[in-house]
Design a protein around this motif. Sequence first.
Motif, PDB file in Angstrom:
ATOM      1  N   GLY A  93     -59.788 -23.150 -20.400  1.00 16.44           N
ATOM      2  CA  GLY A  93     -61.526 -22.862 -20.427  1.00 16.44           C
ATOM      3  C   GLY A  93     -61.677 -21.636 -19.165  1.00 16.44           C
ATOM      4  N   TYR A  94     -60.840 -21.331 -18.209  1.00 12.46           N
ATOM      5  CA  TYR A  94     -61.267 -20.119 -17.692  1.00 12.46           C
ATOM      6  C   TYR A  94     -60.431 -18.459 -17.779  1.00 12.46           C
ATOM      7  N   ASP A  95     -61.296 -17.466 -17.199  1.00  9.42           N
ATOM      8  CA  ASP A  95     -60.798 -16.312 -17.259  1.00  9.42           C
ATOM      9  C   ASP A  95     -60.719 -16.006 -16.055  1.00  9.42           C
ATOM     10  N   SER A  96     -59.795 -14.867 -15.382  1.00 13.46           N
ATOM     11  CA  SER A  96     -59.467 -14.987 -14.361  1.00 13.46           C
ATOM     12  C   SER A  96     -59.471 -13.461 -13.739  1.00 13.46           C
ATOM     13  N   THR A  97     -60.725 -12.771 -13.092  1.00 16.58           N
ATOM     14  CA  THR A  97     -60.606 -11.389 -12.235  1.00 16.58           C
ATOM     15  C   THR A  97     -60.090 -11.275 -11.098  1.00 16.58           C
ATOM     16  N   ILE A  98     -59.304 -11.013 -10.937  1.00 19.86           N
ATOM     17  CA  ILE A  98     -58.049 -10.058  -9.459  1.00 19.86           C
ATOM     18  C   ILE A  98     -58.797  -8.753  -9.454  1.00 19.86           C
ATOM     19  N   VAL A  99     -59.406  -8.536  -8.223  1.00 18.66           N
ATOM     20  CA  VAL A  99     -59.458  -7.595  -7.642  1.00 18.66           C
ATOM     21  C   VAL A  99     -58.791  -7.114  -5.788  1.00 18.66           C
ATOM     22  N   GLY A 100     -57.593  -6.514  -6.132  1.00 14.42           N
ATOM     23  CA  GLY A 100     -56.260  -6.718  -4.763  1.00 14.42           C
ATOM     24  C   GLY A 100     -56.964  -6.452  -4.091  1.00 14.42           C
ATOM     25  N   THR A 105     -61.313 -14.128  -8.530  1.00 14.53           N
ATOM     26  CA  THR A 105     -62.118 -15.648  -9.504  1.00 14.53           C
ATOM     27  C   THR A 105     -61.896 -15.861 -10.893  1.00 14.53           C
ATOM     28  N   TYR A 106     -62.304 -17.147 -10.993  1.00 15.33           N
ATOM     29  CA  TYR A 106     -62.295 -18.040 -12.334  1.00 15.33           C
ATOM     30  C   TYR A 106     -63.464 -17.938 -12.645  1.00 15.33           C
ATOM     31  N   LEU A 107     -64.191 -17.850 -14.548  1.00 13.43           N
ATOM     32  CA  LEU A 107     -65.464 -17.962 -15.070  1.00 13.43           C
ATOM     33  C   LEU A 107     -64.832 -18.809 -16.124  1.00 13.43           C
ATOM     34  N   PRO A 108     -65.594 -19.353 -17.246  1.00  6.56           N
ATOM     35  CA  PRO A 108     -65.709 -19.530 -18.514  1.00  6.56           C
ATOM     36  C   PRO A 108     -64.541 -18.894 -19.423  1.00  6.56           C
ATOM     37  N   LEU A 109     -64.695 -19.295 -19.982  1.00  9.28           N
ATOM     38  CA  LEU A 109     -64.021 -18.204 -21.664  1.00  9.28           C
ATOM     39  C   LEU A 109     -64.041 -19.218 -22.795  1.00  9.28           C
ATOM     40  N   SER A 110     -64.604 -18.617 -23.620  1.00  6.09           N
ATOM     41  CA  SER A 110     -64.745 -18.706 -25.453  1.00  6.09           C
ATOM     42  C   SER A 110     -64.025 -18.831 -26.134  1.00  6.09           C
ATOM     43  N   THR A 111     -63.389 -18.228 -25.823  1.00  6.18           N
ATOM     44  CA  THR A 111     -62.069 -17.670 -26.899  1.00  6.18           C
ATOM     45  C   THR A 111     -60.947 -16.761 -26.098  1.00  6.18           C
ATOM     46  N   SER A 297     -76.180 -18.899 -17.333  1.00  4.18           N
ATOM     47  CA  SER A 297     -77.339 -17.855 -16.765  1.00  4.18           C
ATOM     48  C   SER A 297     -77.185 -16.939 -17.526  1.00  4.18           C
ATOM     49  N   SER A 298     -76.137 -16.200 -18.609  1.00  2.00           N
ATOM     50  CA  SER A 298     -76.130 -14.531 -18.915  1.00  2.00           C
ATOM     51  C   SER A 298     -75.044 -15.194 -19.888  1.00  2.00           C
ATOM     52  N   GLY A 299     -74.580 -16.662 -19.784  1.00  2.00           N
ATOM     53  CA  GLY A 299     -73.739 -17.073 -21.112  1.00  2.00           C
ATOM     54  C   GLY A 299     -72.179 -16.748 -20.598  1.00  2.00           C
ATOM     55  N   ASP A 300     -70.721 -17.151 -20.182  1.00  2.00           N
ATOM     56  CA  ASP A 300     -70.124 -18.395 -20.055  1.00  2.00           C
ATOM     57  C   ASP A 300     -69.705 -17.918 -18.645  1.00  2.00           C
ATOM     58  N   ASP A 301     -70.616 -18.392 -18.013  1.00  2.00           N
ATOM     59  CA  ASP A 301     -71.060 -18.372 -16.459  1.00  2.00           C
ATOM     60  C   ASP A 301     -71.656 -19.696 -15.313  1.00  2.00           C
ATOM     61  N   GLU A 302     -71.473 -20.378 -15.922  1.00  2.00           N
ATOM     62  CA  GLU A 302     -71.642 -22.016 -15.790  1.00  2.00           C
ATOM     63  C   GLU A 302     -71.394 -22.002 -14.587  1.00  2.00           C
ATOM     64  N   ILE A 303     -70.195 -22.156 -14.973  1.00  2.09           N
ATOM     65  CA  ILE A 303     -69.449 -21.910 -13.032  1.00  2.09           C
ATOM     66  C   ILE A 303     -68.020 -21.243 -12.954  1.00  2.09           C
ATOM     67  N   SER A 304     -68.338 -21.178 -11.294  1.00  2.00           N
ATOM     68  CA  SER A 304     -67.418 -19.559 -10.926  1.00  2.00           C
ATOM     69  C   SER A 304     -66.676 -20.100  -9.399  1.00  2.00           C
ATOM     70  N   ILE A 305     -65.403 -19.967  -9.830  1.00  4.40           N
ATOM     71  CA  ILE A 305     -64.632 -20.704  -8.672  1.00  4.40           C
ATOM     72  C   ILE A 305     -64.061 -19.603  -8.036  1.00  4.40           C
ATOM     73  N   ALA A 306     -64.070 -18.902  -7.051  1.00  4.96           N
ATOM     74  CA  ALA A 306     -63.261 -17.495  -6.815  1.00  4.96           C
ATOM     75  C   ALA A 306     -63.424 -18.169  -5.104  1.00  4.96           C
ATOM     76  N   ILE A 307     -61.451 -17.496  -4.922  1.00  2.44           N
ATOM     77  CA  ILE A 307     -61.190 -17.450  -3.199  1.00  2.44           C
ATOM     78  C   ILE A 307     -61.033 -16.023  -3.009  1.00  2.44           C
ATOM     79  N   THR A 308     -61.419 -15.908  -1.838  1.00  2.26           N
ATOM     80  CA  THR A 308     -61.055 -14.706  -0.641  1.00  2.26           C
ATOM     81  C   THR A 308     -60.339 -15.074   0.734  1.00  2.26           C
TER      82      THR A 308
END
Length: 308
Positions: A93-100, A105-111, A297-308
């Motif tokens: 149930g997470y969605d990932s966003t990769i910045v090369g 970063t992983y945030l919750p996803l509802s669909t 806070s603003s929707g689908d952001d209860e937990i954030s997991i970020a790897i840097t």
Amino acid sequence: MVVRARTVVLAKVESTYGTDPTPSNSANAMEVFNLQMSFPSRPIDRPILSNTLSKPKILHGGHYSEITFSMEIKGSGSAGVAADWGPLVEACGYDSTIVGGTSDTYLPLSTSITSVTFYIYRDGLIHEINGARGDVQLVMSAGGAPIFNFTFRGLTTTSLIDGAIVTPTVDATVPDPVKAATFTVGGYAAAISNLTMGLNNTFEMIDSVNGVHGYGSCEITDRNPGGSFDPEQVLVATNDYWSFWEDATSKALSIVHGSGAGQVVTITAPVMVAREIGEGDRGGLMTFEIPFSLAESSGDDEISIAIT
């Protein structure tokens, strides 16, 4: 004879739900431990009356697969390159966003939650699970390795078969033990020994007469994010944990762990509220045991997991 220690797990994201994407040992191997599998089924008793007390044989109404295991939380060793556990977290149930070159970063996803296929090699036996989705809990304990605990359910569309175990290609990066981390609650640097948190998904196998074993899919239908931590007790003037709980005050939670490019794990929760408060003990020091809930806070952001 099948030796438990000789186990290899492969997992790959499915392009079409329930369709095998053919995981490979060179690209999709997962470094797991504490692996357990079960196959919940629904035998059908047939209480047919006859001239004896004997009963006819049961029918088999189908089954699905459930798998639990743990993985170390570690990055890839290169900033902006996804860790090997990325597909599994997405199927929880997470969605990932990769910045090369920067972050993953992983945030919750509802669909449109992804699904994965597992190949589990058990020293000469092969299990295949398709359409798997589930839940993941994060655990950080002082002096230990940071851990993801996964639970998945999925379709058993291929029978157990014989087959040679494969040689996995795995990431050589090792995790940093949980020490020298930065943990804060509402900006206060609380001294804790344990932190657990997750989305706490509701995920169910959906009945379907069209399914090979009577199930059509595994669906994540709800979540109730939360966890717990155990701060040392301090004076109210230093940090008022009691009012934090009693007044249902919301605070931001954050932990930053690890060092080096692609190895820093930052977990944040913008809205955390204590559900209960109780006393604990750590080597003679008084602590609080605080289960908490997480909110948006603003929707689908209860937990954030970020790897840097």
